[in-house]
Design an enzyme around this catalytic site. Sequence first.
Site, mmCIF file in Angstrom:
data_model
loop_
_atom_site.group_PDB
_atom_site.id
_atom_site.type_symbol
_atom_site.label_atom_id
_atom_site.label_comp_id
_atom_site.label_asym_id
_atom_site.label_seq_id
_atom_site.Cartn_x
_atom_site.Cartn_y
_atom_site.Cartn_z
ATOM 1 N N THR A 1 0.859 -1.197 0.000
ATOM 2 C CA THR A 1 0.000 0.000 0.000
ATOM 3 C C THR A 1 0.889 1.238 0.000
ATOM 4 O O THR A 1 2.038 1.184 0.414
ATOM 5 C CB THR A 1 -0.940 0.039 1.227
ATOM 6 O OG1 THR A 1 -1.850 -1.051 1.160
ATOM 7 C CG2 THR A 1 -1.763 1.322 1.286
ATOM 8 N N GLY B 1 -1.147 -3.125 5.266
ATOM 9 C CA GLY B 1 -2.145 -4.163 5.387
ATOM 10 C C GLY B 1 -2.874 -4.179 6.715
ATOM 11 O O GLY B 1 -3.284 -3.146 7.243
#
Length: 529
Positions: free
Chosen positions: A351, A434
């Site tokens: 991410t 995450g």
Amino acid sequence: MRDLQQPGRSVVHATNGAAATSHPFSTLAAMEILQAGGNAVDAAVAACAVQCVVEPMSTGIGGDCFVLLQKGAQGPVIGLNGSGHAPAKLTAEHLLDQGIGQIGLESPHAVTVPGAVDAWCRLLGDHGTMGIDRVLHRAIRYAEEGFAVTPRISVDWSRNVGRLSGNENSAAQYLKDGGSPVPGDVWRSPELARTLKAIASRGRDGFYAGPVAEDIVAALNALGAVHDAGDFEAQRCDYVEPIASDYAGRQVLEIPPNGQGITALLMLNILKGFDLGAYDPMSVERLHIEAEATRLAFAERDKHVADPRQVDVPVEHLLSDALADELREKISLGRAMANPAKVTGPVYRDTVYLTVVDRDLNAVSFINSLYFSFGSCITAPQSGVLLQNRGAGFVVDPGHPNCVAPRKRPMHTIIPGMVLNGGRCELSFGVMGGGYQPVGHAHLLTNLFDYGMDVQEAIDCPRTFHVAGKLDVERSVPDTVRQGLADLGHDVNTPEMPWGGAQAIFIDHRKGTLAAGSDPRKDGCAMGY
């Protein structure tokens, strides 16, 4: 202030604007937009688009995004949910009939319709000052002309050669001679450049209609998926009212479900019943309490968090003092809980999170993701769009709130954060990584408000994460503390890679300055002017 004789980073202080991202090219893109007269929204989208090129394992236009925005340090915070939905033809019954009881990470059924591009266009149209063509300029240039690969990106790329090799299109576009680039290699993505140009020219229709959407649907259908053009046409982001909880005399804001931001707020509600400041930040006691709060909060997340458009998510109950009090009573300072609930779902550390604040104090907290590293590892051949595997976050259990269903959004892990003090944004922050993200939010905020760290110190501080039945402890945690945690009954483990990567900008309204920090666990940096 940090010890100047020790390795580390200084806080970046600025007066006119600041940006913090996990990649230097992304931070530079944001600064270029700010100095050209754009606002924080323009800069954030430009920065994220660059990361979709230079950090292809962490994010991409085939993924989703969430945003928190306060304009001019006043008024309500705007929340934007840019997560995508499952195709209209995908049901739990369809999967169970095929013997699929769990959606795999590389399954075409894990691909939800990407929401990021739609969200970018909506955000720019409603709150930006520049068009999508202008803000994509730098990303297109990197994709077309190439960029030099940085060290952390190289490591993350190399860890996924096997997964990328499993898809012919992904191997062709994200590997060279069957391998990944090393630091300093120049990488180009010509197919992705063409798609970015289509978006720059046509806006969201450059992605959700016409050749790009057709290419994506064809690639998925060839693998057995049930997506169609209507699924892409129907994708729309939603403005949402942020959820909040008080901590240290401030208001902490998160995006509501289907995101897991509510998990961070529940953790903080549990933690504020302890006098954390009485312990050293690297003490056994502090890290033990944090680990126990993690397990309790994640158990509630896994029972309840889902798409509120299709199921009832008990937000009020999850944020209640009564629940926090009940859970806090289960924590013993002398012993780890027996038979703990385990953090569920795939464990990953990808991410991108970024934050930008401009001279008018427009503050943007922005996160964009493919979910797992390189998402599903399914790439559409003509458009170069690497597709997320967010649908792996669904369960295939018709009785569960987060069960896969037509046009449903899965439980989402990416969460931007914001802290208000007296109604004004004081901190725009996020911690990528995450399932770790709620823990990262709580850890960062307690570092700041219980221990008085500055933003860079709070980011640098060693991390732990109770996941999959073990307490992952970064190597920088002292051995005596590791042993103390083990003595309490924690199964202490040293993770192969660090947990998360944070960015934060603190707004000092009294001084009229910004203080920005960026995580050394990644390649990025903070900049201001």
